[in-house]
Enzyme design. Sequence first.
Site, PDB file in Angstrom:
ATOM      1  N   LYS A  95       4.149   8.771   9.001  1.00  0.00           N
ATOM      2  CA  LYS A  95       3.966   8.225  10.322  1.00  0.00           C
ATOM      3  C   LYS A  95       4.997   8.587  11.313  1.00  0.00           C
ATOM      4  CE  LYS A  95       0.971   4.845   8.305  1.00  0.00           C
ATOM      5  NZ  LYS A  95       1.012   4.141   7.052  1.00  0.00           N
ATOM      6  N   ASP A 134       9.122   2.729  -0.246  1.00  0.00           N
ATOM      7  CA  ASP A 134       8.296   3.349   0.593  1.00  0.00           C
ATOM      8  C   ASP A 134       8.320   2.804   2.004  1.00  0.00           C
ATOM      9  OD1 ASP A 134       6.165   4.323   1.650  1.00  0.00           O
ATOM     10  OD2 ASP A 134       4.564   3.557   0.266  1.00  0.00           O
ATOM     11  N   TYR A 165       0.882  -1.069   0.031  1.00  0.00           N
ATOM     12  CA  TYR A 165       0.038  -0.112  -0.011  1.00  0.00           C
ATOM     13  C   TYR A 165       0.885   1.233  -0.079  1.00  0.00           C
ATOM     14  CZ  TYR A 165      -3.289   3.321   1.866  1.00  0.00           C
ATOM     15  OH  TYR A 165      -4.137   4.594   1.935  1.00  0.00           O
TER      16      TYR A 165
HETATM   17  C1  LIG Z   1       0.425   4.933   5.730  1.00  0.00           C
HETATM   18  C2  LIG Z   1       1.192   4.504   4.272  1.00  0.00           C
HETATM   19  C3  LIG Z   1       1.228   5.566   3.455  1.00  0.00           C
HETATM   20  C4  LIG Z   1       0.142   6.657   3.294  1.00  0.00           C
HETATM   21  O1  LIG Z   1       0.365   7.712   4.257  1.00  0.00           O
HETATM   22  P1  LIG Z   1      -0.750   8.468   4.692  1.00  0.00           P
HETATM   23  O2  LIG Z   1       0.085   9.314   5.736  1.00  0.00           O
HETATM   24  O3  LIG Z   1      -1.878   7.802   5.343  1.00  0.00           O
HETATM   25  O4  LIG Z   1      -1.146   9.241   3.838  1.00  0.00           O
HETATM   26  C5  LIG Z   1       2.055   5.325   2.408  1.00  0.00           C
HETATM   27  N1  LIG Z   1       2.712   4.219   2.038  1.00  0.00           N
HETATM   28  C6  LIG Z   1       2.991   3.372   3.254  1.00  0.00           C
HETATM   29  C7  LIG Z   1       3.657   2.180   3.213  1.00  0.00           C
HETATM   30  C8  LIG Z   1       1.779   3.510   4.458  1.00  0.00           C
HETATM   31  O5  LIG Z   1       2.177   2.577   5.514  1.00  0.00           O
END
Ligand SMILES: *Cc1c(COP(=O)(O)O)cnc(C)c1O
Length: 432
Positions: free
Chosen positions: A269, A241, A146
């Site tokens: 995060k 990511d 994701y």
């Molecule tokens: C949470 C998450 C996102 C999105 O971050 P948001 O602050 O919710 O927009 C993108 N990539 C990964 C791997 C994530 O865990």
Amino acid sequence: MSINRDTSAHLFEIAKKYFPGGVNSPVRAFRSVEGTPLFIKKGRGSHIWDEDDNEFIDFLWVMGPLILGHANPNVIQAITETIQSGTSFGAPTRLENELASLIVDNHPVLEKIRFVSSGTEAVMSALRLARGATGRNKIIKFEGCYHGHVDSLLVKAGSGLVTFGISTSAGIPESFAAETIVLPLNEPFALEAVLQQYENQIAAIIIEPIPANNGLLVQNKSFLQYLRTKCDEYGCVLIFDEVISGFRAGFGGAAEKYEVRPDIITFGKIVGGGLPVGAYGGSAEIMSYISPDGPVYQAGTLSGNPVAMSAGIATLTQLLQPGFYESLEDKTIQFCSEISAHIQSKQYPVHLVQIDSIFWIAFSTDRIFQAEQIDPDSMKYFKQLHRHLLDNGVYFGPSGYEVGFVSAAHTSGDLEKAAQIISEGLDFIFNV
Ligand SMILES: *Cc1c(COP(=O)(O)O)cnc(C)c1O
């Protein structure tokens, strides 16, 4: 036993009048588990309280950010001090330099970064950068990873021989989805075939190096290293990511852990210590494509917001204390091994996946590398478990595809108690 949730239920009724599904982010609506969402009014250390004064040991941690727990005193102090001098200026501040130096000077790969306000924004910007730097359009992503709600990444694999993505959300033009190729994780041959087929068209390969948004699909180091090799061979940008794994899998995240040097890393995060911050970064060379130095435009009114920066600074400073990650991982291993021992003694068809301070309860006995290996039907067990946990004061994310986190704020007492309640939950599920 069932706890009183009347106030939460009432607030949810009101929320449904104002927000689609009553929430501002879909998973919070509890559609994958039983009951209605709990409205949380307070968090302190490892515990949260809902509006009916039920108390829980938290394992969700906002889905990752609060590695130090709720209302960490240093974070609260930093925010409070900063806010006295104003909340935002739309001009550079000293705090941006401070957070950047904490990150860049302690990271093996990064030379320059850019702050944004969410993980989604970081990923969206990283893709634009990769396309701008290569002059190519297509992106390879992996099923089960994701990357936020970026248009071209809300896609899943097509069926049969079709490798192009099919959008998983209404509102995304087919032409966007067609720029994304979706592959299964852990399959080097599939990747090689696509790279050959679309030679000189692939701008980037993006991966969650520790896929933690669809269960916990821990990859082999060799697969991540293979991505690096192939990106070099085919002139593609490798994007890690690390919105979850950044500052979680050690300070240098998965890049450091697996000794792989991605070209761009995205963060979110933890980097904001519970406030809205995202970031992306890489070598000075690739970052020179970003405006105003280069032709790739990216901007943000509240980017580098001083209050959010100070929360990030206070958080990362504590993570850099010697032994921080070792002790967090030790606690996590201890916690997971208690549950695993129970599972083994009862021979339940379940196992715990754990890496660093991330864990996931897999309702299967096989090691799982790929999203399609997760049996959707097994989620019925998670639903029962979730109910049991909430009734007994343990707060997990409201979906069986979500991982749990151990935080520095968890005491050994918290973890022992939670391990016992989780074990009882499994007894409750499998002994009926
Ligand atoms: C949470 C998450 C996102 C999105 O971050 P948001 O602050 O919710 O927009 C993108 N990539 C990964 C791997 C994530 O865990």
